[in-house]
Design a protein around this motif. Structure first.
Motif, short mmCIF file in Angstrom:
data_model
loop_
_atom_site.label_atom_id
_atom_site.label_comp_id
_atom_site.label_asym_id
_atom_site.label_seq_id
_atom_site.Cartn_x
_atom_site.Cartn_y
_atom_site.Cartn_z
N ARG A 1 0.80 -1.22 0.00
CA ARG A 1 0.00 0.00 0.00
C ARG A 1 0.83 1.27 0.00
O ARG A 1 0.36 2.33 -0.42
N VAL A 2 2.05 1.19 0.53
CA VAL A 2 2.91 2.36 0.65
C VAL A 2 4.19 2.09 -0.13
O VAL A 2 4.67 0.95 -0.18
N ASP A 3 4.74 3.13 -0.75
CA ASP A 3 5.94 2.89 -1.56
C ASP A 3 7.11 2.46 -0.67
O ASP A 3 7.22 2.85 0.49
N ARG A 4 7.97 1.63 -1.24
CA ARG A 4 9.03 1.00 -0.47
C ARG A 4 10.01 2.01 0.10
O ARG A 4 10.55 1.81 1.20
N ARG A 5 10.29 3.09 -0.63
CA ARG A 5 11.26 4.07 -0.13
C ARG A 5 10.80 4.65 1.20
O ARG A 5 11.58 4.78 2.15
N THR A 6 9.51 4.99 1.29
CA THR A 6 8.98 5.56 2.53
C THR A 6 9.12 4.59 3.69
O THR A 6 9.54 4.96 4.79
N LEU A 7 8.79 3.31 3.47
CA LEU A 7 8.86 2.33 4.53
C LEU A 7 10.29 2.07 4.98
O LEU A 7 10.58 2.01 6.18
N ILE A 8 11.21 1.89 4.02
CA ILE A 8 12.59 1.58 4.37
C ILE A 8 13.25 2.76 5.06
O ILE A 8 13.88 2.62 6.12
N VAL A 9 13.10 3.96 4.49
CA VAL A 9 13.73 5.14 5.08
C VAL A 9 13.16 5.42 6.46
O VAL A 9 13.89 5.68 7.42
#
Length: 493
Positions: free
Chosen positions: A349-357
């Motif tokens: 649901r959320v882009d990977r960059r946002t989750l990882i960062v």
């Protein structure tokens, strides 16, 4: 249960796959639950042993007579062999079959654990830990490999990878908790002997559920490549840890570190020319593959070192017993599970960059918060807060990073992709622990020379290590923010 990979209908090839490589059809059926149980139990055995000895280190040191610098080899003997041979382990799964390779790894792990539990001197224990590392290198990549060829890409695979990554993320914290309980109730030897019944439980499940699928064709193993990369990492760790007795600018230190660089360069040269390389270097042309592995390297350095120094801080500075120290990590376990579960739900649901960062920044904040602890700190006022922040962040980032590094990988390179991710974390943990151990010793000596008490000197050294570990996680967050473009939520699935 035979080898059926060669008869699967083609469903297209993954980017970067060799010409003509088709994706294997996932294995449907009621045994998928048992398959997931087998790979998760195997992964639990592997990750438990990265940290289960941490709480027992003071007792191990007193019983077997380790030096302060030599004690870190109880951890590094495992992680160095594990990280260096993971890539070879991934190829074993691809070439010789998943079931038979998993069974061999489990048996070897049980034997090495038994020998370690019976060790009578430092050399015997370090050798047994290296044997566990070899078995772990065989077991760890099989889990992701089996998931990739068993579950169809989409929601089913997302859930399976998420469960696997949750075990990987929370198992390390659970290992510290288990280590404290076992050390206090049964003695330090049981932190190794406990693997024997765990192997006895996992082995029949694996034999009953995992297919003996092979995806690599004729068996060709790059043993020189595995030896070169393991030797390079061992030389690097040995050179760094040697600074306890030799200056960074000494001939000995520089010579050993130069040897590590030369061995690394020879490894790259060999891989470019080997007909069946342990690492197909072209796989790193994929942005998500190289980024997930660099991130894993930095996260491994921060996380493994964090557990190591947190365990020592609780016992050597705050005066906790093994069981108290293990119990103190229970909030970390819960936070890691919560972060991993959240990552599983948000990755589509959320882009990977946002989750990882976001996860890495939380993890880095927690590690920096750890660095503020002092001999007067309490559990509620000094340890609980950073434990929750760091664990949630690390769990969230690890799930998303694992999924990013394995999505879209061709089945014949599933072992390579999963082996690379695991190797990155373990290599980062080994080298990071070596570097941070020397920094902690240096800062501790400086504090002692300035008139600080023994506990103040230890706290200063551990605080320096936590601060640098937090910096590594923040650096990984910045790298991901710069290198990974923002994507629509649908693309993350």
């Amino acid at each position: 249960m035979g080898d059926s990979a060669g008869h699967s209908p083609a469903r297209g090839t993954a980017p970067g796959a060799p010409p003509g490589a088709a994706e294997a059809t996932p294995c449907p059926g009621p045994r998928t639950g048992l398959v997931l149980a087998a790979v998760c139990l195997s992964q639990l055995i592997v990750v438990l042993d990265i940290s289960v000895v941490n709480v027992a280190l003071p007792e191990i040191s007193r019983d077997l007579g380790f030096s302060p610098g030599g004690l870190s080899w109880v951890v590094n003997a495992y992680t160095l062999v594990f990280g260096g041979l993971l890539l070879l382990g991934g190829r074993l799964a691809d070439l010789f079959g998943h079931r038979r390779t998993m069974a061999a790894g489990l048996v070897l792990f049980g034997v090495a654990s038994l020998l370690g539990g019976l060790a009578q001197n430092p050399a015997q224990l370090i050798a047994a830990r290296a044997g566990q590392g070899l078995a772990g290198a065989v077991l760890a990549p099989i889990g992701l490999t089996v998931i990739l060829v068993t579950f169809a890409e989409g929601p089913a695979r997302s859930r399976a990878v998420g469960v696997w990554a949750t075990v990987a993320g929370s198992g390390t914290a659970l290992g510290v908790l288990a280590g404290g309980l076992l050390t206090d109730l049964l003695g330090w030897r049981w932190v190794l002997l406990i693997n024997v019944p765990l192997v006895a439980l996992t082995l029949p499940i694996a034999l009953a559920s995992v297919r003996d699928r092979r995806t690599g064709g004729r068996a060709r193993l790059d043993v020189p490549g595995a030896v070169l990369v393991t030797a390079a990492m061992t030389a690097a760790a040995h050179g760094v840890l040697g600074t306890e007795h030799h200056a960074w600018g000494s001939v000995r230190t520089l010579s050993v570190l130069a040897l590590a660089v030369v061995l690394g360069a020879v490894f790259v040269w060999w891989e470019r020319r080997c007909p069946a390389p342990i690492v197909r270097l072209g796989i790193f042309r994929s942005r998500t593959v190289w980024l997930s592995n660099v991130t894993g390297l930095l996260v491994g350095a921060g996380m493994v070192a964090g557990f190591y120094f947190a365990s020592l801080f609780l016992q050597n500075v705050l005066g906790y017993g093994p069981m108290e120290a293990g119990a103190a990590f229970l909030p970390f376990c819960c936070g890691a599970v919560a972060g991993s579960t959240l990552g599983m739900r948000l990755v589509r649901r959320v882009d990977r960059r946002t989750l990882i960062v976001g996860g890495l920044l939380l993890g880095g904040t927690g590690m920096v918060w750890f660095s503020t602890m002092a001999p007067t700190s309490t559990f509620a006022g000094g340890f609980l807060g950073p434990s929750l922040v760091a664990s949630v962040g690390i769990g969230l980032s690890m799930v998303t990073n694992t999924y990013m590094g394995t999505s879209g990988v061709a089945p014949e390179e599933a072992g390579l992709a999963s082996g690379l991710l695991n190797a990155s974390r373990q290599c980062g943990g080994s080298i990071g622990l070596a570097v941070l151990s020397t920094l902690a010793l240096s800062a501790g000596r400086a504090s002692g020379n300035a008139g600080g008490t023994a506990q103040e000197a230890l706290a200063a050294g551990y605080g320096r290590a936590f601060l640098v570990a937090g910096g590594l996680l923040v650096a990984a967050a910045l790298l991901t923010a710069v290198s990974l473009p923002r994507e629509k939520p649908a693309a993350a699935s």
